[in-house]
Scaffold this motif. Structure first.
Motif, PDB file in Angstrom:
ATOM      1  N   ARG A 107      51.767  57.598 -27.178  1.00  0.00           N
ATOM      2  CA  ARG A 107      51.123  57.839 -25.884  1.00  0.00           C
ATOM      3  C   ARG A 107      51.554  56.783 -24.865  1.00  0.00           C
ATOM      4  O   ARG A 107      51.929  57.101 -23.736  1.00  0.00           O
ATOM      5  N   GLU A 108      51.498  55.544 -25.261  1.00  0.00           N
ATOM      6  CA  GLU A 108      51.849  54.460 -24.353  1.00  0.00           C
ATOM      7  C   GLU A 108      53.339  54.470 -24.039  1.00  0.00           C
ATOM      8  O   GLU A 108      53.749  54.198 -22.907  1.00  0.00           O
ATOM      9  N   ALA A 109      54.168  54.800 -25.026  1.00  0.00           N
ATOM     10  CA  ALA A 109      55.612  54.838 -24.800  1.00  0.00           C
ATOM     11  C   ALA A 109      55.985  55.903 -23.775  1.00  0.00           C
ATOM     12  O   ALA A 109      56.849  55.695 -22.928  1.00  0.00           O
ATOM     13  N   LEU A 110      55.312  57.077 -23.827  1.00  0.00           N
ATOM     14  CA  LEU A 110      55.579  58.124 -22.850  1.00  0.00           C
ATOM     15  C   LEU A 110      55.106  57.705 -21.469  1.00  0.00           C
ATOM     16  O   LEU A 110      55.819  57.890 -20.473  1.00  0.00           O
ATOM     17  N   ALA A 111      53.921  57.118 -21.399  1.00  0.00           N
ATOM     18  CA  ALA A 111      53.381  56.702 -20.101  1.00  0.00           C
ATOM     19  C   ALA A 111      54.229  55.625 -19.460  1.00  0.00           C
ATOM     20  O   ALA A 111      54.381  55.591 -18.228  1.00  0.00           O
ATOM     21  N   LYS A 112      54.796  54.739 -20.277  1.00  0.00           N
ATOM     22  CA  LYS A 112      55.650  53.669 -19.757  1.00  0.00           C
ATOM     23  C   LYS A 112      57.116  54.081 -19.681  1.00  0.00           C
ATOM     24  O   LYS A 112      57.952  53.308 -19.219  1.00  0.00           O
ATOM     25  N   ILE A 143      53.184  55.038 -34.385  1.00  0.00           N
ATOM     26  CA  ILE A 143      53.769  53.772 -33.923  1.00  0.00           C
ATOM     27  C   ILE A 143      55.287  53.854 -34.014  1.00  0.00           C
ATOM     28  O   ILE A 143      55.846  54.222 -35.042  1.00  0.00           O
ATOM     29  N   MET A 144      55.944  53.553 -32.892  1.00  0.00           N
ATOM     30  CA  MET A 144      57.403  53.512 -32.825  1.00  0.00           C
ATOM     31  C   MET A 144      57.844  52.101 -32.466  1.00  0.00           C
ATOM     32  O   MET A 144      57.084  51.321 -31.890  1.00  0.00           O
ATOM     33  N   ASN A 145      59.081  51.797 -32.784  1.00  0.00           N
ATOM     34  CA  ASN A 145      59.609  50.461 -32.522  1.00  0.00           C
ATOM     35  C   ASN A 145      60.308  50.444 -31.159  1.00  0.00           C
ATOM     36  O   ASN A 145      61.392  51.020 -30.998  1.00  0.00           O
ATOM     37  N   ASP A 146      59.675  49.814 -30.199  1.00  0.00           N
ATOM     38  CA  ASP A 146      60.278  49.664 -28.872  1.00  0.00           C
ATOM     39  C   ASP A 146      61.140  48.404 -28.890  1.00  0.00           C
ATOM     40  O   ASP A 146      60.713  47.310 -28.476  1.00  0.00           O
ATOM     41  N   ALA A 147      62.343  48.568 -29.406  1.00  0.00           N
ATOM     42  CA  ALA A 147      63.286  47.454 -29.536  1.00  0.00           C
ATOM     43  C   ALA A 147      64.676  47.955 -29.182  1.00  0.00           C
ATOM     44  O   ALA A 147      64.967  49.156 -29.289  1.00  0.00           O
ATOM     45  N   PRO A 148      65.569  47.061 -28.740  1.00  0.00           N
ATOM     46  CA  PRO A 148      66.915  47.491 -28.336  1.00  0.00           C
ATOM     47  C   PRO A 148      67.650  48.227 -29.445  1.00  0.00           C
ATOM     48  O   PRO A 148      67.445  47.966 -30.635  1.00  0.00           O
ATOM     49  N   ILE A 149      68.506  49.146 -29.054  1.00  0.00           N
ATOM     50  CA  ILE A 149      69.338  49.917 -29.983  1.00  0.00           C
ATOM     51  C   ILE A 149      70.793  49.504 -29.796  1.00  0.00           C
ATOM     52  O   ILE A 149      71.287  49.427 -28.676  1.00  0.00           O
ATOM     53  N   HIS A 150      71.439  49.222 -30.895  1.00  0.00           N
ATOM     54  CA  HIS A 150      72.877  48.919 -30.880  1.00  0.00           C
ATOM     55  C   HIS A 150      73.529  49.834 -31.906  1.00  0.00           C
ATOM     56  O   HIS A 150      73.323  49.677 -33.104  1.00  0.00           O
ATOM     57  N   GLN A 151      74.313  50.772 -31.426  1.00  0.00           N
ATOM     58  CA  GLN A 151      74.938  51.729 -32.348  1.00  0.00           C
ATOM     59  C   GLN A 151      76.443  51.768 -32.105  1.00  0.00           C
ATOM     60  O   GLN A 151      76.886  52.048 -30.996  1.00  0.00           O
ATOM     61  N   TRP A 152      77.184  51.495 -33.145  1.00  0.00           N
ATOM     62  CA  TRP A 152      78.639  51.502 -33.030  1.00  0.00           C
ATOM     63  C   TRP A 152      79.163  52.935 -33.043  1.00  0.00           C
ATOM     64  O   TRP A 152      78.752  53.773 -33.827  1.00  0.00           O
ATOM     65  N   ASP A 153      80.063  53.216 -32.109  1.00  0.00           N
ATOM     66  CA  ASP A 153      80.685  54.533 -32.020  1.00  0.00           C
ATOM     67  C   ASP A 153      82.129  54.398 -32.478  1.00  0.00           C
ATOM     68  O   ASP A 153      82.975  53.830 -31.767  1.00  0.00           O
TER      69      ASP A 153
END
Length: 831
Positions: free
Chosen positions: A485-490, A452-462
């Motif tokens: 599996r679903e993340a790759l398919a989508k 299970i991975m978190n499909d949520a926005p990423i905000h990273q300061w550079d």
């Protein structure tokens, strides 16, 4: 040099001399008699020189000093063609005589005549009667009429001046001389002579009879053969090169690529006519239909003169509009054919404004065309359609994943438009087509398809840039916790980035290099997970082949075999194959093929002057050694069979999705349009880059890996978006161009043809994988057998150990038997 498909269709030929070698028995007896009648009537009687002819020529020289008198027999002409020049000197003539006598001692009369008729120069770069028949008349020698045979037989005297393309009058006069000689010696009768002598001269220059259109492949072959054998050998000794290309698949690839570009073009609007020959102004009238006020319209003859100067491009034909009605247009093609363009072939043509915008849909043909316009048209489904030369580019390449043989390759819309081979030369950003390789690395570093991975926005300061990096999904939809599996398919972008972080950039780059991708093409930052790397379509499809063949990196190749003109094998490709169960043992021993020395080789040996490319000092000899005993070569295994199976299986979800539509949990993968193939053995992935500049679609079955790229040659130009088109409805729905919308249709079109009639070929899970029932929401074990659960594949030891909604419960395996010891049998299956 002739280039053929694997199934024997001619692709192209190269060289300064055109030759179609024939056996003497393959030539019509009357054609042979025509040459004997005019060149050497006593050929089968003299010993190589004609004493009567020599004395006649010497008499003319002594009396007038004129060296133009002939007297050379066919054997003498053969000696001159092989070893001497055409200079008119007594010393050359003496050498010619001695060579002729020696040739007659070495070869039979039929061998000499066969060599002569295959070697003699006959004008327009044709050498031999087979090539002359094709060049002048577009026929084989067996299709020639008597007068055409006489024209060809008359050419050896002066091929440049007497050929019918250069001078019809000279050819006619010489033809009549030949026909007269044929009549005199009785090989034709008076009626045949009279009919032949009255025949018109209808010859025109005919190009090579190409049966398989593959110019990008032909150029690849030309370059490779020149590199292997050198220019002299490549172009001058009649090599026959057999490629790996399948002619039917190649035709399907070309059609799929071109039709897909036409469809893209029509979505984005009509850019207008090629030219306006005369002005036409629409005038409203009292009748139901308006008319055009035409200023100095061209007469029909002037239109035809103009069209005759234009050239066609692929299946696009120049035409001039002569009449426009509300829903029909009349136009003239070169040659005078009058055609009708009906509304179905016109209604797509709203005006192009930009790559992002198009005008409103036209309501009548008056809004599209007017008389005097030079337009391009093509036939589709037996009806004429307004068209235009595509500005977007594309490439398609298909390889056999078992050995790397290229089965189809098209490097652009038209080779005559651009010789740049986008399949092998264009390195473009691959977008989400990179993700299967990223996920493969993740599986090597502890992740599973159920993780299970978190499909949520990423905000990273550079800190260096002073801005935040905010990569987004496309579309910007986020599902929260999601299985891999679903993340790759989508094609979830943020999940791909999180996986890269979990694996580590160095580990990721090292893993991607296993697939043949160069380290210099792999950016060392997190954009790598989104496809900022640039590969050619051929490089990319080679990487995808690893997933199709069980984890082996094959080397793409195009040339299967090179033969000499007389059929000797000069080069036989021995590819490294992908094979789990093979061992590197020699093939069964066989005696080397012993070819008899033919007549031409004997002549070469006569003057110690072997054919170019076959002497011991030539680099080509290293290739000759491949004829004989060969060992089976194995391609290197770069990922495990289990890893390749898991990614291939996960990519089937890109096609078929998952969940339950009846229970509201169903979902589609990005390649759902491939469901129309009705096959479960297809794995596929879309790819789109920022601003829609590059679109990709890659996929495979167990026996074929295919990649399609679509974009502009100008890498800064976006493919844009198409607005809703009222005339086209669902055919041209609105939306941005993407891998699924822009590249997938060409892939689908190609595979519909290629896979037709072939049963689905399912790959069994390799030894070492377990199939475990999991909960679709959490990825944990499940005891339920309804829509909330499904079987998933795992490497032993990577299965979840906890049941959904319950305490931790371990699963243990007996290493000796490799069988489950605690979990119920219906919960787990081992392979």
């Amino acid at each position: 040099m002739q280039v053929f498909t694997a199934d024997g269709e001619l692709i192209s030929q190269f060289g300064e001399k055109r030759r179609i070698p024939l056996k003497l028995e393959e030539m019509p007896p009357l054609l042979i008699q025509a040459f004997l009648a005019v060149e050497d009537t006593r050929f089968y009687e003299h010993p190589g020189i004609d004493i009567i002819g020599i004395f006649r020529a010497m008499t003319v020289v002594a009396s007038s000093g004129d060296f133009s008198q002939g007297a050379s027999t066919i054997t003498q002409q053969l000696a001159r063609n092989f070893f001497l020049t055409r200079e008119k000197k007594i010393s050359r003539k003496i050498k010619e005589i001695f060579l002729a006598i020696h040739i007659e001692q070495l070869l039979s009369k039929d061998q000499i005549l066969e060599l002569y008729l295959n070697k003699i120069e006959l004008g327009q770069r044709s050498f031999g009667v087979g090539a002359a028949a094709q060049v002048y008349f577009g026929k084989t020698v067996n299709e020639l009429s008597v007068d055409e045979m006489a024209i060809i037989a008359g050419l050896p005297k002066a091929p440049s001046a007497l050929n019918p393309i250069r001078s019809a009058s000279n050819a006619r006069a010489r033809r009549n001389v030949v026909l007269g000689r044929m009549l005199d010696i009785g090989v034709i009768d008076r009626a045949t002579y009279q009919q032949a002598i009255l025949a018109p001269i209808t010859s025109k220059l005919h190009g090579v009879q190409i049966k398989a259109s593959a110019p990008y492949i032909a150029e690849m072959v030309r370059q490779e053969v020149v590199n292997q054998f050198g220019e002299e050998t490549a172009y001058s000794v009649g090599l026959r090169v057999y490629t790996t290309i399948n002619s039917k698949q190649q035709a399907a690839a070309k059609l799929a690529l071109q039709q897909n570009l036409y469809d893209y073009d029509e979505r984005h609007g009509y850019r207008g006519p090629v030219a306006q020959l005369w002005q036409s102004k629409l005038v409203e009238t009292d009748s139901a239909e308006p008319s055009f006020n035409q200023i100095e319209p061209f007469e029909r003859d002037a239109i035809l003169d103009y069209l005759n100067k234009q050239t066609s491009l692929e299946d696009l034909h120049p035409a001039v509009v002569t009449k426009v009605n509300a829903e029909q247009v009349t136009a003239i093609l070169a040659g005078g054919q009058e055609i009708e363009l009906n509304w179905d072939g016109l209604k797509w043509a709203r005006h192009f404004i930009s790559d992002e915008r198009q005008s409103v849909a036209p309501k009548t043909a008056y809004a599209i065309l007017s008389p005097g316009m030079h337009v391009l048209v093509r036939q589709q489904n037996q009806a004429w359609r307004l068209s235009q030369e595509p500005e977007a580019s594309s490439a398609i390449v298909a390889i056999d994943p078992h050995n790397g043989a290229i089965r189809s390759l098209v490097g652009g819309y038209s080779f005559s438009q651009s010789q740049f081979n986008r399949a092998t030369q264009a390195k473009r950003q691959v977008g989400s087509n990179i993700k299967p390789f990223v996920y493969s690395a993740a599986l090597e570093h502890g992740y599973t398809l159920a993780s299970i991975m978190n499909d949520a926005p990423i905000h990273q300061w550079d800190d260096n840039a002073g801005i935040a990096w905010r990569p987004k999904n496309s579309p910007a939809v986020y599902d929260g916790p999601i299985r891999i599996r679903e993340a790759l398919a989508k094609s979830k972008n943020v999940v791909s980035i999180r996986l890269l972080r979990g694996v580590g950039i160095d580990n990721m780059i090292n893993h991607l290099q296993r697939f043949g991708f160069a380290a210099t093409d792999l950016p060392r930052n997190e954009t790598l997970a989104l496809g900022s790397a640039s590969f050619t379509p051929l490089e990319l499809v080679t990487g995808y082949a690893v997933f199709a063949n069980g984890g082996y990196l094959v080397t793409p190749y195009i040339i299967e075999q090179v033969l000499s003109e007389d059929g000797k094998v000069l080069l036989q490709h021995n590819p490294a194959i992908a094979c789990q169960d093979c061992v590197n043992t020699p093939e069964p021993e066989s005696e080397p093929i012993q070819q008899p020395i033919d007549a031409e080789a004997q002549l070469d040996l006569l003057l110690n002057n072997p054919l170019p490319g076959v002497n011991s000092d030539n680099a080509v000899d290293s290739q000759l050694s491949v004829v004989g005993e060969q060992k089976t070569k194995l391609a290197p295994q770069v990922i495990s069979e289990q890893n390749s199976f898991l990614i291939a299986d996960a990519l089937t979800s890109s096609v078929w999705g998952g969940g339950s539509w009846n229970h509201g949990t169903g979902w589609n993968g990005t390649a759902w349009r491939l469901q129309s193939l009705k096959r479960r053995d297809v794995s596929a992935k879309t790819g789109t880059t920022n601003d829609y500049k590059d679109t990709w679609f890659s996929g495979f079955t167990p026996d074929l890996a295919v990649t399609v790229w679509v974009g502009f040659d100008d890498a800064n130009r976006s493919l844009g978006r198409a607005q809703w088109h009222a005339n086209m409805g669902q055919q041209q729905s609105a939306g941005s161009e993407s891998g699924a919308r822009t590249a997938l249709p060409a892939w689908l079109h190609y595979m519909q043809t290629t896979l037709k009639g072939l049963p689905a070929k399912h790959v069994s899970p390799p030894v070492g994988l377990a199939s475990v029932r999991i909960d679709l929401q959490s990825g944990l074990l499940s005891r339920r057998t309804d829509h909330t659960s499904a079987f998933e594949y795992f490497k032993p030891g990577s299965e979840p150990t906890q049941y959904a909604g319950s305490d931790v419960q371990q699963i243990s395996f007996d290493k000796a038997s490799d069988k489950k010891t605690e979990t119920p049998a219906e919960e787990i299956e081992l392979f």
